[in-house]
Write a protein that holds these residues in place. Structure first.
Motif, PDB file in Angstrom:
ATOM      1  N   LEU A   1       1.307 -18.661  -2.574  1.00 13.55           N
ATOM      2  CA  LEU A   1       0.508 -18.420  -1.376  1.00 13.55           C
ATOM      3  C   LEU A   1       0.487 -16.931  -1.023  1.00 13.55           C
ATOM      4  O   LEU A   1      -0.583 -16.376  -0.708  1.00 13.55           O
ATOM      5  N   ALA A   2       1.645 -16.278  -1.091  1.00 10.41           N
ATOM      6  CA  ALA A   2       1.713 -14.844  -0.795  1.00 10.41           C
ATOM      7  C   ALA A   2       0.894 -14.046  -1.804  1.00 10.41           C
ATOM      8  O   ALA A   2       0.191 -13.093  -1.440  1.00 10.41           O
ATOM      9  N   GLY A   3       0.982 -14.433  -3.077  1.00 12.94           N
ATOM     10  CA  GLY A   3       0.218 -13.727  -4.109  1.00 12.94           C
ATOM     11  C   GLY A   3      -1.280 -13.861  -3.914  1.00 12.94           C
ATOM     12  O   GLY A   3      -2.030 -12.893  -4.078  1.00 12.94           O
ATOM     13  N   LEU A   4      -1.735 -15.053  -3.541  1.00 15.84           N
ATOM     14  CA  LEU A   4      -3.160 -15.272  -3.299  1.00 15.84           C
ATOM     15  C   LEU A   4      -3.651 -14.431  -2.113  1.00 15.84           C
ATOM     16  O   LEU A   4      -4.696 -13.774  -2.195  1.00 15.84           O
ATOM     17  N   VAL A   5      -2.896 -14.447  -1.023  1.00 16.05           N
ATOM     18  CA  VAL A   5      -3.282 -13.679   0.164  1.00 16.05           C
ATOM     19  C   VAL A   5      -3.311 -12.192  -0.159  1.00 16.05           C
ATOM     20  O   VAL A   5      -4.247 -11.463   0.223  1.00 16.05           O
ATOM     21  N   TRP A   6      -2.297 -11.722  -0.877  1.00 16.88           N
ATOM     22  CA  TRP A   6      -2.208 -10.299  -1.244  1.00 16.88           C
ATOM     23  C   TRP A   6      -3.372  -9.901  -2.144  1.00 16.88           C
ATOM     24  O   TRP A   6      -4.005  -8.860  -1.936  1.00 16.88           O
ATOM     25  N   HIS A   7      -3.693 -10.736  -3.119  1.00 20.94           N
ATOM     26  CA  HIS A   7      -4.792 -10.449  -4.046  1.00 20.94           C
ATOM     27  C   HIS A   7      -6.125 -10.377  -3.304  1.00 20.94           C
ATOM     28  O   HIS A   7      -6.943  -9.476  -3.538  1.00 20.94           O
ATOM     29  N   ARG A   8      -6.360 -11.322  -2.387  1.00 24.37           N
ATOM     30  CA  ARG A   8      -7.608 -11.297  -1.617  1.00 24.37           C
ATOM     31  C   ARG A   8      -7.662 -10.055  -0.717  1.00 24.37           C
ATOM     32  O   ARG A   8      -8.730  -9.487  -0.503  1.00 24.37           O
ATOM     33  N   ARG A   9      -6.508  -9.623  -0.217  1.00 27.14           N
ATOM     34  CA  ARG A   9      -6.479  -8.431   0.631  1.00 27.14           C
ATOM     35  C   ARG A   9      -6.831  -7.192  -0.182  1.00 27.14           C
ATOM     36  O   ARG A   9      -7.547  -6.300   0.306  1.00 27.14           O
ATOM     37  N   VAL A  10      -6.336  -7.116  -1.404  1.00 25.69           N
ATOM     38  CA  VAL A  10      -6.710  -6.008  -2.292  1.00 25.69           C
ATOM     39  C   VAL A  10      -8.220  -5.993  -2.502  1.00 25.69           C
ATOM     40  O   VAL A  10      -8.867  -4.937  -2.456  1.00 25.69           O
ATOM     41  N   GLU A  11      -8.790  -7.161  -2.735  1.00 21.28           N
ATOM     42  CA  GLU A  11     -10.238  -7.252  -2.960  1.00 21.28           C
ATOM     43  C   GLU A  11     -11.018  -6.767  -1.734  1.00 21.28           C
ATOM     44  O   GLU A  11     -11.977  -6.004  -1.865  1.00 21.28           O
ATOM     45  N   ARG A  12     -10.604  -7.223  -0.560  1.00 21.69           N
ATOM     46  CA  ARG A  12     -11.308  -6.816   0.661  1.00 21.69           C
ATOM     47  C   ARG A  12     -11.247  -5.305   0.855  1.00 21.69           C
ATOM     48  O   ARG A  12     -12.199  -4.693   1.326  1.00 21.69           O
ATOM     49  N   GLY A  13     -10.116  -4.699   0.494  1.00 20.24           N
ATOM     50  CA  GLY A  13      -9.975  -3.256   0.619  1.00 20.24           C
ATOM     51  C   GLY A  13     -10.882  -2.481  -0.304  1.00 20.24           C
ATOM     52  O   GLY A  13     -11.095  -1.280  -0.101  1.00 20.24           O
ATOM     53  N   LEU A  14     -11.421  -3.138  -1.329  1.00 21.52           N
ATOM     54  CA  LEU A  14     -12.285  -2.462  -2.299  1.00 21.52           C
ATOM     55  C   LEU A  14     -13.764  -2.763  -2.093  1.00 21.52           C
ATOM     56  O   LEU A  14     -14.593  -2.268  -2.855  1.00 21.52           O
ATOM     57  N   LEU A  15     -14.097  -3.540  -1.093  1.00 19.69           N
ATOM     58  CA  LEU A  15     -15.506  -3.898  -0.880  1.00 19.69           C
ATOM     59  C   LEU A  15     -16.350  -2.688  -0.489  1.00 19.69           C
ATOM     60  O   LEU A  15     -17.565  -2.682  -0.701  1.00 19.69           O
ATOM     61  N   GLN A  16     -15.713  -1.657   0.084  1.00 18.78           N
ATOM     62  CA  GLN A  16     -16.447  -0.444   0.448  1.00 18.78           C
ATOM     63  C   GLN A  16     -16.243   0.676  -0.569  1.00 18.78           C
ATOM     64  O   GLN A  16     -16.552   1.831  -0.300  1.00 18.78           O
ATOM     65  N   PHE A  17     -15.748   0.319  -1.760  1.00 20.30           N
ATOM     66  CA  PHE A  17     -15.466   1.325  -2.789  1.00 20.30           C
ATOM     67  C   PHE A  17     -16.744   2.055  -3.174  1.00 20.30           C
ATOM     68  O   PHE A  17     -17.802   1.455  -3.342  1.00 20.30           O
ATOM     69  N   SER A  18     -16.621   3.363  -3.328  1.00 17.48           N
ATOM     70  CA  SER A  18     -17.739   4.185  -3.787  1.00 17.48           C
ATOM     71  C   SER A  18     -17.235   5.140  -4.847  1.00 17.48           C
ATOM     72  O   SER A  18     -16.166   5.737  -4.707  1.00 17.48           O
ATOM     73  N   THR A  19     -18.007   5.295  -5.925  1.00 14.58           N
ATOM     74  CA  THR A  19     -17.606   6.232  -6.987  1.00 14.58           C
ATOM     75  C   THR A  19     -17.606   7.668  -6.492  1.00 14.58           C
ATOM     76  O   THR A  19     -16.973   8.535  -7.086  1.00 14.58           O
ATOM     77  N   HIS A  20     -18.319   7.930  -5.359  1.00 21.03           N
ATOM     78  CA  HIS A  20     -18.339   9.283  -4.795  1.00 21.03           C
ATOM     79  C   HIS A  20     -17.107   9.538  -3.934  1.00 21.03           C
ATOM     80  O   HIS A  20     -16.757  10.678  -3.682  1.00 21.03           O
ATOM     81  N   ASN A  21     -16.476   8.448  -3.473  1.00 25.36           N
ATOM     82  CA  ASN A  21     -15.272   8.577  -2.636  1.00 25.36           C
ATOM     83  C   ASN A  21     -14.310   7.451  -2.987  1.00 25.36           C
ATOM     84  O   ASN A  21     -14.093   6.535  -2.203  1.00 25.36           O
ATOM     85  N   PRO A  22     -13.738   7.477  -4.203  1.00 23.85           N
ATOM     86  CA  PRO A  22     -12.932   6.349  -4.685  1.00 23.85           C
ATOM     87  C   PRO A  22     -11.655   6.104  -3.914  1.00 23.85           C
ATOM     88  O   PRO A  22     -11.027   5.074  -4.070  1.00 23.85           O
TER      89      PRO A  22
END
Length: 270
Positions: A233-254
């Motif tokens: 459960l902790a691993g799933l929550v942590w993995h989804r949190r990593v994904e959410r943190g990358l939703l605004q990823f930009s190659t101009h401001n990685p």
């Protein structure tokens, strides 16, 4: 230790013409031997034998895939046989221990632990497959629901982690530079995947041995039901949190996305 042993045995298996399916069946036989040894876990010698045979099964479990890839004989039947043998070994050990404990409470614990094991393994394999695909810059395509009502309801429940991960899949699919996003994702998702690696068969084999060595296999079942459930459960929550943190990823401001959950990183000593 396990995969290096498999790689050392691979040339010998190829020279002898041993098939991947034969290796899978051999692994199941070794697992049966481990279950028989553990049925007399009160003897430290037999508990050690159970561990040795379990490790040999893990080696066979890795070797069958190596043989299949080396000989180009991978098949749906082989994957099915491999899965049946993997689950079969744990079923044999659980049943052997439950018979030895010999109480209704012991059987209830064994069944509950087996159910928890099945769910945990399914979730871990889903996350592992997702991780290895994504670090190659490959997004998962949309799939339409199919089958009857019962199949659709099962898919709806089993596919919940995938649906929660869908926003990042869309981000990866639409990214102008998927390889750059995949590289950042891989660096950040490695930590939760290391946590989830506690769901591997290796950890369970060690836990079974330790519980038997101290004379109470019920300790392993509680470990399966409690700590390993919390880990997944902790691993799933942590993995989804990593994904959410990358939703605004930009190659101009990685470096723009928020850092992943640091308390987990600190807990793991990374």
């Amino acid at each position: 230790m396990i995969h290096p042993l498999g790689r050392r045995l691979l040339p010998h298996a190829l020279r002898m013409g041993v098939s991947a399916n034969a290796v899978s069946v051999t692994g199941l036989s070794l697992g049966l031997g481990a279950a028989i040894a553990y049925s007399r876990y009160e003897s430290p010698t037999l508990a050690m034998l159970g561990l040795l045979l379990s490790v040999m099964w893990l080696v066979a479990d890795g070797l069958d895939g190596m043989v299949a890839r080396a000989t180009g004989t991978s098949s749906a039947l082989g994957r099915l046989l491999d899965g049946v043998c993997d689950h079969g070994v744990f079923i044999l050990i659980y049943v052997a221990l439950a018979l030895r404990v010999g109480t209704a409470g012991g059987w209830a614990l064994a069944i509950a632990a087996g159910a928890a094991h099945a769910v945990q393994s399914s979730l871990y394999e889903g996350e592992r497959t997702r991780f290895h695909r994504r670090v190659k810059g490959i997004a998962e395509g949309e799939t339409a629901p199919g089958g009857g009502w019962l199949v659709r309801q099962y898919d709806r429940l089993a596919g919940l982690p995938g649906r929660l991960a869908r926003p990042f899949e869309r981000k990866l699919a639409s990214s102008a530079d998927p390889s750059a996003l995949a590289q950042v994702y891989g660096a950040r998702a490695t930590a939760p995947m290391k946590l989830l690696s506690l769901e591997t068969a290796n950890v369970r084999v060690a836990a079974i041995f330790l519980a038997c060595l101290v004379g109470d296999p019920r300790l392993f079942w509680w470990f399966e039901i409690g700590p390993l459930t919390l880990v997944v459960l902790a691993g799933l929550v942590w993995h989804r949190r990593v994904e959410r943190g990358l939703l605004q990823f930009s190659t101009h401001n990685p470096t723009s996305p928020a850092e992943p959950a640091r308390f987990f990183v600190k807990e793991q000593g990374q």
